[in-house]
Scaffold this active site. Structure first.
Site, PDB file in Angstrom:
ATOM      1  N   ASP A   1      -0.789  -1.036  -5.395  1.00 31.68           N
ATOM      2  CA  ASP A   1      -1.321  -0.761  -6.730  1.00 31.68           C
ATOM      3  C   ASP A   1      -0.830  -1.783  -7.754  1.00 31.68           C
ATOM      4  OD1 ASP A   1      -2.465   1.646  -5.642  1.00 31.68           O
ATOM      5  OD2 ASP A   1      -0.460   2.502  -5.732  1.00 31.68           O
TER       6      ASP A   1
ATOM      7  N   LYS B   1      -4.274  -5.819  -7.570  1.00 26.67           N
ATOM      8  CA  LYS B   1      -4.861  -6.866  -6.723  1.00 26.67           C
ATOM      9  C   LYS B   1      -6.365  -6.977  -6.939  1.00 26.67           C
ATOM     10  CE  LYS B   1      -3.224  -5.104  -2.838  1.00 26.67           C
ATOM     11  NZ  LYS B   1      -2.237  -4.089  -3.213  1.00 26.67           N
TER      12      LYS B   1
ATOM     13  N   GLY C   1      -7.028   1.484  -2.994  1.00 27.03           N
ATOM     14  CA  GLY C   1      -7.774   1.809  -4.208  1.00 27.03           C
ATOM     15  C   GLY C   1      -7.707   0.650  -5.165  1.00 27.03           C
ATOM     16  N   HIS C   2      -8.834  -0.027  -5.340  1.00 30.12           N
ATOM     17  CA  HIS C   2      -8.887  -1.126  -6.306  1.00 30.12           C
ATOM     18  C   HIS C   2      -9.732  -0.679  -7.484  1.00 30.12           C
ATOM     19  CE1 HIS C   2      -7.440  -3.871  -3.314  1.00 30.12           C
ATOM     20  NE2 HIS C   2      -8.519  -3.809  -2.585  1.00 30.12           N
TER      21      HIS C   2
ATOM     22  N   GLN D   1      -2.880  -2.278   0.380  1.00 26.22           N
ATOM     23  CA  GLN D   1      -1.475  -1.813   0.340  1.00 26.22           C
ATOM     24  C   GLN D   1      -0.572  -3.004   0.003  1.00 26.22           C
ATOM     25  OE1 GLN D   1      -3.266  -0.657   3.494  1.00 26.22           O
ATOM     26  NE2 GLN D   1      -4.096   0.704   1.973  1.00 26.22           N
TER      27      GLN D   1
HETATM   28  P1  IMP Z   1      -1.449   6.159   4.768  1.00 29.81           P
HETATM   29  O1  IMP Z   1      -1.760   4.709   4.597  1.00 29.81           O
HETATM   30  O2  IMP Z   1      -2.535   7.056   4.256  1.00 29.81           O
HETATM   31  O3  IMP Z   1      -1.066   6.485   6.187  1.00 29.81           O
HETATM   32  O4  IMP Z   1      -0.137   6.489   3.881  1.00 29.81           O
HETATM   33  C1  IMP Z   1       1.139   5.928   4.190  1.00 29.81           C
HETATM   34  C2  IMP Z   1       1.897   5.562   2.919  1.00 29.81           C
HETATM   35  O5  IMP Z   1       1.265   4.439   2.298  1.00 29.81           O
HETATM   36  C3  IMP Z   1       1.914   6.666   1.858  1.00 29.81           C
HETATM   37  O6  IMP Z   1       3.150   6.597   1.162  1.00 29.81           O
HETATM   38  C4  IMP Z   1       0.777   6.263   0.931  1.00 29.81           C
HETATM   39  O7  IMP Z   1       0.947   6.804  -0.363  1.00 29.81           O
HETATM   40  C5  IMP Z   1       0.942   4.759   0.948  1.00 29.81           C
HETATM   41  N1  IMP Z   1      -0.318   4.045   0.625  1.00 29.81           N
HETATM   42  C6  IMP Z   1      -1.393   3.904   1.397  1.00 29.81           C
HETATM   43  N2  IMP Z   1      -2.332   3.174   0.774  1.00 29.81           N
HETATM   44  C7  IMP Z   1      -1.835   2.818  -0.415  1.00 29.81           C
HETATM   45  C8  IMP Z   1      -2.320   2.015  -1.503  1.00 29.81           C
HETATM   46  O8  IMP Z   1      -3.410   1.452  -1.482  1.00 29.81           O
HETATM   47  N3  IMP Z   1      -1.483   1.895  -2.580  1.00 29.81           N
HETATM   48  C9  IMP Z   1      -0.261   2.457  -2.601  1.00 29.81           C
HETATM   49  N4  IMP Z   1       0.243   3.195  -1.611  1.00 29.81           N
HETATM   50  C10 IMP Z   1      -0.526   3.382  -0.522  1.00 29.81           C
END
Ligand code: IMP
Length: 428
Positions: free
Chosen positions: A13, A16, A40-41, A223
């Site tokens: 977040d 990007k 999430g962009h 991420q």
């Molecule tokens: P998952 O990717 O849904 O398996 O989640 C694993 C961890 O990555 C959790 O702490 C999520 O909140 C975090 N996470 C996954 N995608 C994002 C993102 O795009 N931004 C921030 N954190 C993320």
């Protein structure tokens, strides 16, 4: 042959989407290489704001080709929802390319993500619940469904059967849920495949040819570094490689084709989900950052945990990704503070760490060692060059640069597309 990798340097977040879209005006292809619709962009163009989860943010630009690489896990239902939503707003998505080797997030992956988290209880990861982990687990266990599997009924049926065999035992016997029907799942996936087919391509070949022809490819990470399954704060990570190396494995392009690695960092730090976060603020300063920075998740709406800039994390991101440039975002959020702390090192049980501890227990125990810089009160959103920034603001940026072991090449000064100061060109 410019191959530019853009990744998050912190816990995600970092903004990007805006950076990708900015550089995207000068590139020919934007390729996503990891993750799925857990990302999430928010992309702001003029007065319009677009929230994207799975599509590469370059989709908004009609002059480039958006690519979903083999390293991404694709939930076709989500993909079609995003395409339909954008097309309803006049954005043409027909030029999207999806790798035939990308893995599919099937409905049972979403189910498993939720029940596993519930089962983990206080050990939960705090996932986005989108089925990301279970889909990658199937990939590594060699029982995943790939995009090209959706085009052959018998083959798909066999694969779904193999994948569900063990899962159904687990769902029934361990989680006390109903089993998932193989025929019905195959049927649903075949239908999704029909709609997906026109977008499917050998994207590795296309990207390599494009680079050989001198075209520019932007590899867009989802991420971030600290959520990398190998290099992040394991086990509180996502299940893919958001670091720069993932751009190669996640698209089929070799490392010799990468010419630039750009890391995006906020001027402070946020994190969603569980896991250690040394500079996290539990007082009114944290609340202030959350409110000023509108720090609520685009994907889940969850309030983000907020903290001061952590230079240990940024130095580590420079090292792990081989960063050539940093884009520093949301500097304007800090306007109005008298003083701004920067974490320069950690104290772990009385021992000073200037570098990231590799041991999870040490990182969990890390206490930030702060250095404090004076703040500024002037509105910086109308500054168009580094020299126009207030002197204390310049000093803050210079100090972050020094501590991060990487130059800061662009600075975000507000939410609009033109709220950015370019210090060094990001593309040449
Ligand atoms: P998952 O990717 O849904 O398996 O989640 C694993 C961890 O990555 C959790 O702490 C999520 O909140 C975090 N996470 C996954 N995608 C994002 C993102 O795009 N931004 C921030 N954190 C993320």
């Amino acid at each position: 042959m410019p191959g530019i990798v853009l990744i998050g340097a912190q816990w995600g977040d970092e903004g990007k989407g805006k950076a990708t879209d900015l550089i995207g005006t000068k590139v020919d292809y934007v390729a996503r290489f990891n993750g799925g619709n857990n990302a999430g962009h928010s992309v702001v163009v003029g007065n319009e704001s677009y929230a994207l989860h799975l599509l590469p943010s370059g989709i908004i630009n009609p002059h480039l080709t958006p690519v979903i690489g083999n390293g991404v896990v694709v939930d076709p239902e989500v993909l079609f929802q995003e395409i339909d939503g954008l097309e309803a707003r006049g954005i043409d998505c027909s030029h999207l390319l999806v790798s035939e080797a990308a893995h599919i997030i099937a409905p049972y992956h979403r189910t498993l993500d939720k029940v596993t988290e519930r089962f983990l209880g206080k050990h939960k990861i705090g996932t986005t619940g989108r089925g990301i982990g279970p889909a990658y687990a199937d990939k590594i266990n060699r029982v995943g469904i790939r995009v090209h599997d959706l085009f052959n009924e018998q083959h798909l049926h066999d694969k779904v059967e193999a994948s569900l065999h063990q899962k159904n035992q687990m769902l029934v016997k361990l989680y006390n849920r109903r089993p998932i029907d193989v025929d019905q799942t195959t049927e649903e996936l075949l239908k999704l495949g029909e709609r997906l087919k026109p977008y499917v391509a050998n994207t590795g070949l296309i990207l390599n040819k494009a680079l050989d022809e001198g075209k520019t490819v932007l590899f867009e990470g989802a991420q971030a570094t600290m959520l990398d399954v190998d290099h992040g704060t394991y086990p509180f990570v996502t299940s893919s490689n958001p670091t720069a190396g993932g751009a190669c494995t996640g698209t089929g392009v070799g490392p010799t084709k990468i010419t630039r690695v750009i890391g995006v960092s906020k001027a402070y730090v946020t994190r969603v989900g569980e896991g250690p976060f040394p500079t996290e603020l539990f007082d009114e300063s944290g609340e202030w950052l959350r409110t000023q920075g509108h720090e609520f998740g685009v994907t889940t709406g969850r309030p983000r945990r907020c903290g001061w800039f952590d230079a240990v994390v940024n130095r580590y991101a420079s090292q792990v990704n081989g960063l050539t440039d940093i884009v520093l975002t949301k500097l304007d959020v800090l306007t109005g503070l008298d003083e701004i702390p920067i974490c320069v090192a950690y104290d772990v049980d009385g021992e000073r760490y200037d570098d990231m501890p590799t041991d999870q227990a040490a990182f969990s125990a890390a206490k930030p060692i702060y250095e404090t810089m004076p703040g500024w009160s002037e509105d910086i959103s109308n500054c168009h060059s580094f020299d126009e920034l207030p002197a204390t603001c310049q000093a803050y940026v210079k100090r972050l640069e020094e501590l991060s072991n990487c130059r800061i090449s662009a600075i975000g000064t507000g939410p609009q597309r033109d709220h950015i100061i370019s210090v060094h060109s990001l593309i040449d």
